[in-house]
Enzyme design. Structure first.
Site, PDB file in Angstrom:
ATOM      1  N   CYS A   5       0.813  -1.221   0.000  1.00 28.31           N
ATOM      2  CA  CYS A   5       0.000   0.000   0.000  1.00 28.31           C
ATOM      3  C   CYS A   5       0.846   1.269   0.000  1.00 28.31           C
ATOM      4  O   CYS A   5       0.339   2.350  -0.279  1.00 28.31           O
ATOM      5  CB  CYS A   5      -0.967  -0.023   1.174  1.00 28.31           C
ATOM      6  N   HIS A  55      -3.546   7.030   2.042  1.00 30.21           N
ATOM      7  CA  HIS A  55      -3.875   5.701   1.538  1.00 30.21           C
ATOM      8  C   HIS A  55      -5.258   5.337   2.076  1.00 30.21           C
ATOM      9  O   HIS A  55      -5.578   5.597   3.229  1.00 30.21           O
ATOM     10  CB  HIS A  55      -2.826   4.689   2.000  1.00 30.21           C
ATOM     11  N   ASN A  62     -10.017  -0.434  -0.819  1.00 32.71           N
ATOM     12  CA  ASN A  62      -8.559  -0.353  -0.789  1.00 32.71           C
ATOM     13  C   ASN A  62      -7.998  -0.936  -2.093  1.00 32.71           C
ATOM     14  O   ASN A  62      -8.044  -2.141  -2.308  1.00 32.71           O
ATOM     15  CB  ASN A  62      -8.050  -1.140   0.431  1.00 32.71           C
TER      16      ASN A  62
HETATM   17  O1  UT7 Z   1      -3.863  -1.326   3.360  1.00 35.17           O
HETATM   18  C1  UT7 Z   1      -2.898  -2.037   4.079  1.00 35.17           C
HETATM   19  C2  UT7 Z   1      -3.032  -1.842   5.500  1.00 35.17           C
HETATM   20  N1  UT7 Z   1      -4.256  -2.411   5.977  1.00 35.17           N
HETATM   21  C3  UT7 Z   1      -4.977  -1.758   6.870  1.00 35.17           C
HETATM   22  O2  UT7 Z   1      -4.625  -0.654   7.215  1.00 35.17           O
HETATM   23  C4  UT7 Z   1      -6.159  -2.453   7.462  1.00 35.17           C
HETATM   24  C5  UT7 Z   1      -6.143  -2.306   8.953  1.00 35.17           C
HETATM   25  N2  UT7 Z   1      -7.212  -2.998   9.632  1.00 35.17           N
HETATM   26  C6  UT7 Z   1      -8.506  -2.658   9.534  1.00 35.17           C
HETATM   27  O3  UT7 Z   1      -8.858  -1.806   8.766  1.00 35.17           O
HETATM   28  C7  UT7 Z   1      -9.495  -3.296  10.469  1.00 35.17           C
HETATM   29  O4  UT7 Z   1      -8.796  -4.036  11.442  1.00 35.17           O
HETATM   30  C8  UT7 Z   1     -10.497  -4.238   9.752  1.00 35.17           C
HETATM   31  C9  UT7 Z   1     -11.476  -3.407   8.960  1.00 35.17           C
HETATM   32  C10 UT7 Z   1      -9.781  -5.194   8.824  1.00 35.17           C
HETATM   33  C11 UT7 Z   1     -11.281  -5.020  10.801  1.00 35.17           C
HETATM   34  O5  UT7 Z   1     -11.922  -4.140  11.697  1.00 35.17           O
HETATM   35  P1  UT7 Z   1     -11.800  -4.373  13.274  1.00 35.17           P
HETATM   36  O6  UT7 Z   1     -12.620  -3.335  13.900  1.00 35.17           O
HETATM   37  O7  UT7 Z   1     -10.350  -4.418  13.604  1.00 35.17           O
HETATM   38  O8  UT7 Z   1     -12.500  -5.762  13.439  1.00 35.17           O
HETATM   39  P2  UT7 Z   1     -11.907  -7.127  14.000  1.00 35.17           P
HETATM   40  O9  UT7 Z   1     -10.999  -7.737  12.984  1.00 35.17           O
HETATM   41  O10 UT7 Z   1     -11.377  -6.931  15.370  1.00 35.17           O
HETATM   42  O11 UT7 Z   1     -13.238  -7.951  14.098  1.00 35.17           O
HETATM   43  C12 UT7 Z   1     -14.296  -7.577  14.988  1.00 35.17           C
HETATM   44  C13 UT7 Z   1     -15.425  -8.557  14.798  1.00 35.17           C
HETATM   45  C14 UT7 Z   1     -14.983 -10.001  14.854  1.00 35.17           C
HETATM   46  O12 UT7 Z   1     -15.999 -10.749  15.469  1.00 35.17           O
HETATM   47  P3  UT7 Z   1     -15.852 -11.226  16.992  1.00 35.17           P
HETATM   48  O13 UT7 Z   1     -14.610 -12.039  17.030  1.00 35.17           O
HETATM   49  O14 UT7 Z   1     -15.739  -9.956  17.767  1.00 35.17           O
HETATM   50  O15 UT7 Z   1     -17.114 -11.988  17.202  1.00 35.17           O
HETATM   51  C15 UT7 Z   1     -14.858 -10.373  13.410  1.00 35.17           C
HETATM   52  O16 UT7 Z   1     -15.027 -11.756  13.197  1.00 35.17           O
HETATM   53  O17 UT7 Z   1     -15.984  -8.364  13.500  1.00 35.17           O
HETATM   54  C16 UT7 Z   1     -16.009  -9.616  12.814  1.00 35.17           C
HETATM   55  N3  UT7 Z   1     -15.827  -9.374  11.402  1.00 35.17           N
HETATM   56  C17 UT7 Z   1     -16.857  -9.132  10.573  1.00 35.17           C
HETATM   57  N4  UT7 Z   1     -18.187  -9.062  10.768  1.00 35.17           N
HETATM   58  C18 UT7 Z   1     -18.962  -8.799   9.707  1.00 35.17           C
HETATM   59  C19 UT7 Z   1     -14.692  -9.318  10.685  1.00 35.17           C
HETATM   60  N5  UT7 Z   1     -14.940  -9.061   9.393  1.00 35.17           N
HETATM   61  C20 UT7 Z   1     -16.280  -8.951   9.306  1.00 35.17           C
HETATM   62  C21 UT7 Z   1     -17.151  -8.683   8.233  1.00 35.17           C
HETATM   63  N6  UT7 Z   1     -18.473  -8.606   8.479  1.00 35.17           N
HETATM   64  N7  UT7 Z   1     -16.715  -8.487   6.965  1.00 35.17           N
END
Ligand code: UT7
Length: 337
Positions: free
Chosen positions: A114, A255, A285
């Site tokens: 990225c 980004h 992204n």
């Molecule tokens: O571009 C390169 C660099 N990349 C980035 O900068 C990305 C950085 N990370 C992020 O943007 C975020 O961490 C994400 C958008 C990928 C995820 O958001 P989050 O708030 O960190 O969510 P999480 O991974 O901690 O997941 C929270 C909950 C989980 O459920 P439980 O374990 O709390 O029951 C996930 O399983 O959300 C669940 N979850 C979803 N639910 C519905 C994860 N993906 C999804 C989804 N739809 N697509």
């Protein structure tokens, strides 16, 4: 001292027509529009149905050439930032060079995920500053749909396909152009965001395919934490060392990985959300393409103006991150009129 600066003299972008909406993804994995929008800021992304990254890149460069009114044969160098090259080799830059007919150009790819566009922009600028090259095309292009696992809700909602390009030429006036950049790499971040197989570590086998190792893996939370700190720190660093106050910055061009990371960066820089280029809701992204895609769209819409101070900032796999300070020199179509 006589400074020969690189400046952006044309921009171009290409986004494929097919839209993959949050509603579409609801039918593919256990997710919902509300989660995706509130956690990421994304509503839809574009998917290239036929073709490869070089096709996206070639279209973006052709647009740029048309706007600049020059022929592809005038290009000296093509640098393509991508993590989704058409193939391992030849470099996608070679394929683009052939597709657009840039018969006098040489080229190579840069892999910095990225942050790829910022790494490539810095590299391209050095060739202009050295006085050895007069027209350098820097492309950020990714067909992320080629490496996204559409059964993994953690990653498949995030990414889209696009390409965008800038033309670097020597600036007539050293007050304009790429003034400064700061780039970082921390390889200890590798385990949190990568594609495990396909390279020399894990060449393709039936097992690597069965284990879905040819797709993006991301530990979202770890990357999120590192990105919030890394992108904001480097953006503030570039402001401080160029004596830029928040009111001096016309545009932050971040980004586009997550709206919450973008907001946190803007807040740390002390700049208003209205001064931030954001199109993540429409494209998701697109990895190396996000930053030049913003530049091209905002220029096209007449909002990016000659003389404005612009700060580009990115964070991505590697980890890699960085920021670039540009004094914008290219009048937009409205300014020209
Ligand atoms: O571009 C390169 C660099 N990349 C980035 O900068 C990305 C950085 N990370 C992020 O943007 C975020 O961490 C994400 C958008 C990928 C995820 O958001 P989050 O708030 O960190 O969510 P999480 O991974 O901690 O997941 C929270 C909950 C989980 O459920 P439980 O374990 O709390 O029951 C996930 O399983 O959300 C669940 N979850 C979803 N639910 C519905 C994860 N993906 C999804 C989804 N739809 N697509």
């Amino acid at each position: 001292m006589n400074v020969r600066r690189a400046t952006i003299t044309a921009v171009g972008h290409y986004t494929p027509e097919k839209v993959l909406s949050n509603a579409d993804l609801e039918k593919m994995v256990d997710t919902n529009d509300e989660w995706i929008r509130t956690r990421t800021g994304i509503s839809e992304r574009r998917i290239l149905e036929k073709g490869a990254t070089s096709d996206l890149a070639a279209k973006a460069v052709e647009k740029l050439l048309e706007r600049r009114g020059i022929d592809a044969t005038e290009i000296d160098l093509i640098i393509v930032a991508t993590v989704t090259p058409d193939m391992f080799f030849p470099a996608t830059a070679c394929i683009v060079q052939d597709k657009i007919g840039a018969t006098k150009a040489w080229g190579f790819d840069i892999s910095a995920a990225c942050s790829g566009f910022l790494f490539a922009l810095s590299t391209g600028a050095r060739f202009i500053e050295a006085g050895t090259h007069a027209k350098v095309v820097v492309v950020g292009a990714d067909k992320m749909s080629a490496i996204v696992d559409y059964t993994d809700r953690n990653t498949c909602v995030l990414f889209g396909d696009a390409a965008a390009a800038v033309l670097l030429e020597p600036s007539d006036d050293p007050a304009f152009g790429l003034i400064d950049q700061k780039l970082y790499t921390d390889g200890s971040g590798g385990p949190y965001l990568h594609m495990k197989a396909g390279g020399s570590l894990h060449p393709p086998t039936h097992e690597t395919i069965d284990k879905r190792m040819h797709f993006i893996y991301q530990d979202g939370k770890s990357v999120f934490k590192a990105a919030v700190v890394g992108m904001a720190d480097v953006a503030v660093e570039i402001m401080e060392r160029n004596n830029l106050k928040s009111e001096d910055v016309a545009w932050l061009v971040p980004h586009q990985a997550n709206l919450r990371i973008i907001d946190a960066t803007a807040q740390r820089m002390g700049i208003d959300p209205s001064q931030v280029m954001i199109n993540i809701s429409r494209f998701g992204n697109t990895t190396a393409a996000t930053i030049p895609l913003c530049l091209s769209e905002w220029w096209e819409n007449g909002k990016l103006k000659k003389g404005q101070n612009v700060v580009l900032a990115a964070f991505g796999a590697g980890y890699t991150w960085g920021a670039t300070y540009i004094k914008w020199s290219l009048p937009n179509p409205m300014e020209k009129a």
